[in-house]
Design an enzyme around this catalytic site. Structure first.
Site, mmCIF file in Angstrom:
data_model
loop_
_atom_site.group_PDB
_atom_site.id
_atom_site.type_symbol
_atom_site.label_atom_id
_atom_site.label_comp_id
_atom_site.label_asym_id
_atom_site.label_seq_id
_atom_site.Cartn_x
_atom_site.Cartn_y
_atom_site.Cartn_z
ATOM 1 N N CYS A 296 0.850 -1.199 0.000
ATOM 2 C CA CYS A 296 0.000 0.000 0.000
ATOM 3 C C CYS A 296 0.884 1.246 0.000
ATOM 4 O O CYS A 296 2.062 1.198 0.361
ATOM 5 C CB CYS A 296 -0.969 -0.002 1.172
ATOM 6 S SG CYS A 296 -0.197 -0.296 2.779
ATOM 7 N N ALA A 329 3.455 -2.170 3.911
ATOM 8 C CA ALA A 329 3.372 -0.717 3.751
ATOM 9 C C ALA A 329 4.608 -0.215 3.022
ATOM 10 O O ALA A 329 5.715 -0.674 3.286
ATOM 11 C CB ALA A 329 3.300 -0.052 5.119
ATOM 12 N N ASP A 330 4.421 0.730 2.119
ATOM 13 C CA ASP A 330 5.585 1.393 1.534
ATOM 14 C C ASP A 330 6.408 1.987 2.687
ATOM 15 O O ASP A 330 5.877 2.299 3.746
ATOM 16 C CB ASP A 330 5.155 2.488 0.550
ATOM 17 C CG ASP A 330 6.287 2.850 -0.411
ATOM 18 O OD1 ASP A 330 7.447 2.482 -0.153
ATOM 19 O OD2 ASP A 330 6.008 3.510 -1.421
ATOM 20 N N CYS A 331 7.713 2.112 2.441
ATOM 21 C CA CYS A 331 8.622 2.291 3.569
ATOM 22 C C CYS A 331 8.344 3.559 4.367
ATOM 23 O O CYS A 331 8.344 4.665 3.830
ATOM 24 C CB CYS A 331 10.049 2.214 3.062
ATOM 25 S SG CYS A 331 10.312 0.538 2.416
ATOM 26 N N SER A 333 5.452 4.257 5.754
ATOM 27 C CA SER A 333 4.089 4.777 5.559
ATOM 28 C C SER A 333 3.363 5.012 6.875
ATOM 29 O O SER A 333 2.517 5.904 6.956
ATOM 30 C CB SER A 333 3.256 3.808 4.728
ATOM 31 O OG SER A 333 3.581 3.928 3.383
#
Ligand SMILES: *[C@@H]1O[C@H](CO)[C@@H](O)[C@H](O)[C@H]1NC(C)=O
Ligand SMILES: *[C@@H]1O[C@H](CO)[C@@H](O)[C@H](O)[C@H]1NC(C)=O
Ligand SMILES: *[C@@H]1O[C@H](CO)[C@@H](O)[C@H](O)[C@H]1NC(C)=O
Ligand SMILES: *[C@@H]1O[C@H](CO)[C@@H](O)[C@H](O)[C@H]1NC(C)=O
Ligand SMILES: *[C@@H]1O[C@H](CO)[C@@H](O)[C@H](O)[C@H]1NC(C)=O
Ligand SMILES: *[C@@H]1O[C@H](CO)[C@@H](O)[C@H](O)[C@H]1NC(C)=O
Ligand SMILES: *[C@@H]1O[C@H](CO)[C@@H](O)[C@H](O)[C@H]1NC(C)=O
Ligand SMILES: *[C@@H]1O[C@H](CO)[C@@H](O)[C@H](O)[C@H]1NC(C)=O
Ligand SMILES: *[C@@H]1O[C@H](CO)[C@@H](O)[C@H](O)[C@H]1NC(C)=O
Length: 818
Positions: A296, A329-331, A333
């Site tokens: 995401c 999660a994108d880093c 996030s």
């Protein structure tokens, strides 16, 4: 290259500084981050990964070495299912131990023999060292670097996309065996290119949701599928070669435009666009590709951070699409939810929201640091932690992390940079390269006649530029580079002049030498375009022009030259080169994307006719003033008449372009004819199927039953047709057959047309090939209405093959029987 990176950084910082509250903002380029800051955590003992000599967890010698009795751990007992084993492992952990497994750096539990695991590796177009899970060094320095995705997409060749995935996963497995890489790769990037200014176009498969989805399915299968284990009853135990992740979910396509960045941006998206455009590739990736992870994104979607949205994550990805895998999660996030979006009052609340939404893994430190207090204070449930861990361990078990992977255990250094892999990288570049102009068929050049070339421009000696981003950036290098000069030098004498000092081309100092060289040459090849200093992650464009004095450089050469001038453009996004399109001395234009490490070889082969180009643009090349007509942040795809905003992508933009979506020439001429086609379909309605109203122009004919809802997947009506592709020219070559559907006349606010199928086919001179298509009517002829229903309209649809003058089309009538 250091100065190049510094330039990006400087530019980014300048943009960054103009944003309001820069106090606790996350870094702009997450991949530049050092490894996790938790090294001094008192909670976890020093994490240790599996030593390469063991490669998998449940190795009895390994347990013995750790002083543990493997037979006492049911999670290592192969007679149990993965579910039973994963549950056994989780049940043995304390809450404190559990939470340290929820970050990209999973700490492991030494007392259970569970090693550290780094989840973050990347393989967008080759194994990359951008994530901390992968590294290269002097002992192991190389991996095959394929063209960036936008160029590979331009091949419109599904088997190529899959073949690249297969090579990448083989190299990844070899690297894993030797201790250089992980098993979980956060690729591909499948966000649809909504706006031509987006900095990450190079990573994506373009602007059409169906093509993006097909790219995703093929690349994911290439990465994940284990031969012989592709179809299997229980998808939660289907073996994986490596694990892929489709990202960034969802409506993520603003990086940093005039100070509006992804860490603060709220994408206001209609449900119609969500279903029709933004979610579609992800749905295909999960349902048709059976991907084992979805990532995401940073942005909010209609107010809610994507990684905290239960509807988007649990209800859609996990329940509706039935993901077998984990959501990551994108880093950072979760940190972005708290600091950037100011979405929650505390870090614990952010963690609790994400966990509740269905986020399984945090690339970052928030889950690790704040989940335990969130559970202890009653904000989050330990059950949700257990569910997340189940999703994670199932994937690791499917990867053989616990039991080993005999099929891949013998892969080693000889399986990286294999000759066939390097050749595939060159093949991908050749297949993707798009011929945009070829006045009087001056190309291909005959090497007997064109012996002395002037080769000019800021990209003429390109190496690293050709491999783009998410490539080899922390010590790794491609197997080798073939620069444009290298490639052309094999076939002609090359007189190289840089023309511009660099891509920015701030002054005219180097133009004169280029002009003089052109005057002496049998032909001049100019390498111009942009690079990561103009379009990159964290950096959107503000115009569609060539930077600095590049245009002047090209024009001065073209005006002075008396022999052919060929312009080669390196870029991901479109560039307004109308001046060259219309210039009589610039006989040919080639778009080479960022062609990968073998790029120079591929371009030389195309220019001298050793390869007949067949690529097509996977995005619209808009005219420069397009970006003055609408802000990048306006999300709707359809035009907004009252604001004067034109539509976006070939589906909704009806204005003039530099080059349209799907454009691309060949050295030969192809003609299409419809060989056979079903032209009508009588669909028997079930008693429960209601007729739905569509939005028709007031005075148009409307069928009595306008449409039916076809959302459930039960519809299996297909239409079949065959298209004969005849090679009428003088060169063998490949043709991309693109099939569009367009809706019945009179319907309002519907796409002009939409891609519903494509195939690339090789045809010999004077011969023809018949390409067959079988389209599911409910998928290929349906439309998404304003209420986000997927409806199949009755009436006369049109199927069109190809674009422009050579296109052929036929009607398909849909009738409903009661
Ligand atoms: C996470 O915890 C570690 C160890 O206590 C600490 O060093 C680090 O600063 C924390 N990070 C954040 C973002 O809270
Ligand atoms: C490279 O890394 C590998 C694996 O981590 C290690 O075994 C090897 O000693 C390293 N080589 C050099 C030259 O640092
Ligand atoms: C598609 O790509 C494959 C490589 O996987 C190649 O062998 C084939 O020739 C390509 N097809 C066409 C029509 O170019
Ligand atoms: C995977 O394929 C191999 C070889 O065909 C077969 O022996 C094995 O049982 C398969 N594994 C699963 C889980 O289906
Ligand atoms: C091309 O660039 C490389 C560095 O990437 C440099 O070593 C080489 O000298 C350059 N070639 C020419 C002809 O300038
Ligand atoms: C032109 O640009 C180059 C490189 O950016 C620089 O070295 C040079 O001094 C500039 N020349 C002039 C006349 O500004
Ligand atoms: C194509 O070439 C002809 C003949 O040289 C020239 O008159 C014409 O302007 C050229 N067209 C373009 C678009 O370059
Ligand atoms: C093209 O789209 C614009 C924007 O919606 C619209 O105003 C115009 O009428 C359309 N033109 C044609 C020829 O369809
Ligand atoms: C293709 O056909 C067009 C129209 O018949 C013709 O003008 C052109 O020269 C042909 N091109 C090639 C490469 O055969």
């Amino acid at each position: 290259m250091a100065s190049h990176c510094f330039f990006i950084l400087l530019l980014s910082l300048t943009l960054f500084a103009s944003i309001t509250d820069s106090r606790n903002l996350p870094r702009l380029f997450y991949h530049t981050k050092k490894s996790s800051p938790l090294s001094s955590s008192p909670k976890a003992s020093q994490p240790s990964p599996i030593p390469p000599k063991y490669t998998y967890v449940c190795n009895s010698e390994r347990f013995a070495e750790l002083g543990l009795d493997i037979s006492s751990f049911a999670f290592c007992d192969k007679s149990h299912s993965y579910d039973v084993r994963a549950k056994d492992l989780i049940d043995r952990m304390t809450l404190t131990e559990k939470v340290t497994q929820l970050g990209n750096k999973a700490y492991g539990v030494p007392r259970l023999g569970l090693p550290m695991y780094e989840w973050w590796s990347e393989a967008l177009h080759g194994v990359s060292d951008v994530g901390p899970g992968t590294h290269f060094n002097a002992t192991f320095p190389h991996a095959t670097s394929f063209p960036t995705v936008i160029l590979t997409t331009a091949s419109f060749n599904e088997s190529l996309w899959k073949a690249i995935g297969e090579v990448v996963s083989t190299e990844a497995r070899a690297m894993y065996n030797l201790g250089y890489a992980g098993l979980t790769y956060w690729s591909p990037n499948i966000n649809v290119v909504r706006d031509p200014r987006w900095g990450r176009i190079t990573e994506t498969p373009g602007e059409d949701p169906y093509i993006v989805g097909r790219y995703a399915v093929n690349y994911v299968k290439g990465l994940q599928d284990v031969a012989g284990n592709v179809t299997i009853e229980d998808l939660n135990s289907r073996p994986l070669k490596v694990s892929a992740s489709c990202k960034h979910y969802v409506a993520y396509d603003v990086d940093n435009w005039l100070g509006i960045d992804r860490y603060h941006f709220d994408a206001r998206v209609t449900e119609q666009d969500m279903i029709e455009t933004f979610q579609r590739p992800f749905e295909m990736c999960v349902k048709d590709g059976d991907v084992s992870s979805v990532m995401c994104s940073y942005n909010r979607v209609n107010g809610i951070p994507a990684c905290a949205d239960h509807k988007l994550l649990t209800e859609t990805i996990r329940e509706k699409w039935d993901l077998h895998g984990y959501i990551v999660a994108d880093c950072d996030s979760i940190e972005v939810m708290f600091h950037g979006h100011k979405w929650t009052a505390t870090e614990q609340d952010a963690v609790a929201q994400a966990l509740k939404a269905g986020l399984d893994l945090d690339c970052g430190i928030y889950y690790t640091n704040f989940t335990e207090p969130a559970v202890r204070s009653g904000k989050a449930r330990e059950d949700d932690v257990d569910k997340a861990l189940m999703n994670l361990y199932r994937v690791l078990m499917r990867l053989g992390f616990f039991d080993g992977s005999p099929a891949y255990s013998s892969l080693g250094i000889d399986d990286v940079c294999a000759t066939t892999s390097i050749e595939l990288a060159a093949e991908a570049a050749k297949e993707g390269i798009v011929l945009l102009k070829n006045n009087n068929s001056v190309l291909p050049l005959n090497s007997n006649k064109y012996k002395n070339l002037a080769v000019v421009g800021p990209h003429a000696n390109a190496t690293k530029v050709m491999i783009g981003n998410y490539a080899l950036e922390r010590g790794g290098t491609p197997c080798r580079y073939v620069s444009p000069i290298d490639g052309l030098s094999k076939l002609a004498n090359v007189n190289y002049k840089m023309g511009c000092a660099n891509v920015a081309c701030k002054n005219e100092t180097f133009i004169y030498a280029g002009v003089e060289a052109a005057k002496q040459a049998d032909a001049t090849i100019i390498f111009a375009g942009i690079d990561l200093s103009i379009e990159a992650e964290g950096l959107d464009r503000t115009d569609l022009l060539l930077p600095g004095y590049q245009t002047e450089m090209i024009l001065e050469i073209a005006n002075a030259a008396t022999t052919p001038v060929v312009l080669v453009i390196f870029s991901a996004g479109g560039v307004d080169i109308s001046f060259a399109k219309n210039h009589p001395n610039i006989v040919s234009i080639i778009w080479a994307g960022f062609p990968g490490a073998e790029g120079g070889l591929a371009i030389a082969d195309v220019i001298f006719g050793h390869y007949n180009p067949g690529g097509r643009l996977p995005i619209t090349w808009y005219e420069a003033d397009y970006v003055d007509q609408l802000p990048m942040t306006s999300m709707p795809l359809r035009p907004i008449d009252k604001l004067g905003y034109p539509g976006r992508t070939y589906k909704f933009f009806n204005g003039s372009t530099v080059y349209p979506f799907g454009y691309g020439l060949s050295y030969t001429n192809f003609t299409y004819s419809v060989k056979f086609a079903e032209r009508s379909l009588d669909k028997k309605l079930l008693p429960r199927q209601q007729c739905r109203q569509m939005n028709y122009m007031p005075d148009k004919y409307m069928p009595s039953c306008q449409a039916i809802n076809v959302e459930d997947d039960s519809c299996d009506d297909v239409i079949e047709f065959g298209i004969e592709v005849f090679n009428a020219g003088k060169h063998d070559g490949s043709n991309v057959v693109i099939v569009y559907s367009s809706p019945p006349k009179g319907l309002l606010k519907v796409p002009i047309k939409q891609v519903v199928g494509f195939q690339r086919v090789y045809v010999l001179v004077g011969k023809s090939e018949t390409v067959k298509f079988s389209l599911n009517v409910c998928k290929s002829l349906s439309l998404v209405d304003e209420a986000a229903n997927t409806l199949l309209p009755s009436g006369e649809h049109t199927i069109t093959i190809g674009d422009g003058d050579g296109a052929v089309s036929f009607p398909v009538r849909v009738n409903f029987d009661f």
